[in-house]
Design a protein around this motif. Structure first.
Motif, PDB file in Angstrom:
ATOM      1  N   LEU A  83      31.333 -48.768 -46.061  1.00  5.85           N
ATOM      2  CA  LEU A  83      31.092 -48.067 -47.305  1.00  5.85           C
ATOM      3  C   LEU A  83      29.597 -47.830 -47.470  1.00  5.85           C
ATOM      4  O   LEU A  83      28.818 -48.786 -47.440  1.00  5.85           O
ATOM      5  CB  LEU A  83      31.615 -48.864 -48.496  1.00  5.85           C
ATOM      6  CG  LEU A  83      33.117 -48.757 -48.742  1.00  5.85           C
ATOM      7  CD1 LEU A  83      33.877 -49.679 -47.833  1.00  5.85           C
ATOM      8  CD2 LEU A  83      33.413 -49.065 -50.170  1.00  5.85           C
ATOM      9  N   PHE A 107      26.961 -46.486 -50.077  1.00  6.58           N
ATOM     10  CA  PHE A 107      26.854 -46.190 -51.497  1.00  6.58           C
ATOM     11  C   PHE A 107      25.700 -45.243 -51.779  1.00  6.58           C
ATOM     12  O   PHE A 107      24.694 -45.231 -51.071  1.00  6.58           O
ATOM     13  CB  PHE A 107      26.647 -47.487 -52.300  1.00  6.58           C
ATOM     14  CG  PHE A 107      27.885 -48.314 -52.406  1.00  6.58           C
ATOM     15  CD1 PHE A 107      28.791 -48.093 -53.425  1.00  6.58           C
ATOM     16  CD2 PHE A 107      28.148 -49.305 -51.483  1.00  6.58           C
ATOM     17  CE1 PHE A 107      29.938 -48.847 -53.527  1.00  6.58           C
ATOM     18  CE2 PHE A 107      29.287 -50.069 -51.579  1.00  6.58           C
ATOM     19  CZ  PHE A 107      30.188 -49.839 -52.603  1.00  6.58           C
ATOM     20  N   SER A 108      25.843 -44.495 -52.868  1.00  9.12           N
ATOM     21  CA  SER A 108      24.748 -43.649 -53.338  1.00  9.12           C
ATOM     22  C   SER A 108      23.668 -44.549 -53.937  1.00  9.12           C
ATOM     23  O   SER A 108      23.874 -45.751 -54.126  1.00  9.12           O
ATOM     24  CB  SER A 108      25.255 -42.655 -54.388  1.00  9.12           C
ATOM     25  OG  SER A 108      25.747 -43.356 -55.521  1.00  9.12           O
ATOM     26  N   PHE A 118      30.571 -43.647 -53.236  1.00 12.08           N
ATOM     27  CA  PHE A 118      30.431 -44.120 -51.865  1.00 12.08           C
ATOM     28  C   PHE A 118      31.111 -43.156 -50.913  1.00 12.08           C
ATOM     29  O   PHE A 118      31.943 -42.352 -51.306  1.00 12.08           O
ATOM     30  CB  PHE A 118      30.996 -45.528 -51.704  1.00 12.08           C
ATOM     31  CG  PHE A 118      32.470 -45.639 -51.974  1.00 12.08           C
ATOM     32  CD1 PHE A 118      33.405 -45.412 -50.978  1.00 12.08           C
ATOM     33  CD2 PHE A 118      32.925 -45.977 -53.234  1.00 12.08           C
ATOM     34  CE1 PHE A 118      34.755 -45.511 -51.219  1.00 12.08           C
ATOM     35  CE2 PHE A 118      34.268 -46.079 -53.492  1.00 12.08           C
ATOM     36  CZ  PHE A 118      35.189 -45.852 -52.491  1.00 12.08           C
TER      37      PHE A 118
END
Length: 150
Positions: free
Chosen positions: A124, A126-127, A133
């Motif tokens: 994953l 993430f931003s 994500f």
């Protein structure tokens, strides 16, 4: 590497809290019993001492419990975020959340979350604000996996 099931994430948040509450209840009952015993026998100093000792233990345990309570609230919040992530991953991959395993029980800024599903392993990404994500399919070399399930 440890992976946790969706059920494990939902169930293992509050188990230890019941033990703390039980200890506090027992100490309060002892405090009341020794206090009553001391009030009936004012000349017997040992009940006074026992009442003071148990009272101090009650205050100590309640103080520790208050500190643990704030930690528990943060932990529950983070575990709730992880379960939401598991649900979102399951929705994106069109599998049941019970079939998704994740390698963390809490989120922090340095966590590199890995997900194991019937469709393979995913990382994953993430931003910056952590609200979104992207799933990146990965291939693990020599995966030594222990599954923590309830």
């Amino acid at each position: 590497m440890d992976f946790y099931t969706y059920q494990y994430l939902q169930n293992n948040q509050n188990n230890w809290q019941y033990v703390h509450i039980g200890v506090i209840i027992i100490l309060v009952i002892l405090f009341i019993a020794f206090g009553i015993r001391y009030l009936k026998n004012r000349w017997d100093v040992k009940y006074k001492d026992l009442t003071i000792i148990v009272g101090v233990l009650c205050l100590l345990i309640v103080g520790i419990q208050a500190n643990d309570y704030t930690n528990l609230r943060n932990s529950i919040k983070q575990t709730g975020q992880v379960t939401q992530i598991v649900q979102q991953v399951a929705t994106k991959l069109k599998v049941k959340p019970q079939r998704v395993l994740i390698n963390a029980t809490q989120l922090n800024n340095t966590t590199n979350l890995l997900v194991k599903t019937p469709k393979g392993y995913f990382r994953l990404l993430f931003s910056e604000d952590g609200t979104q994500f992207v799933l990146e399919k990965i291939q693990l070399s020599h995966p030594e996996i222990k599954i923590q399930e309830d």
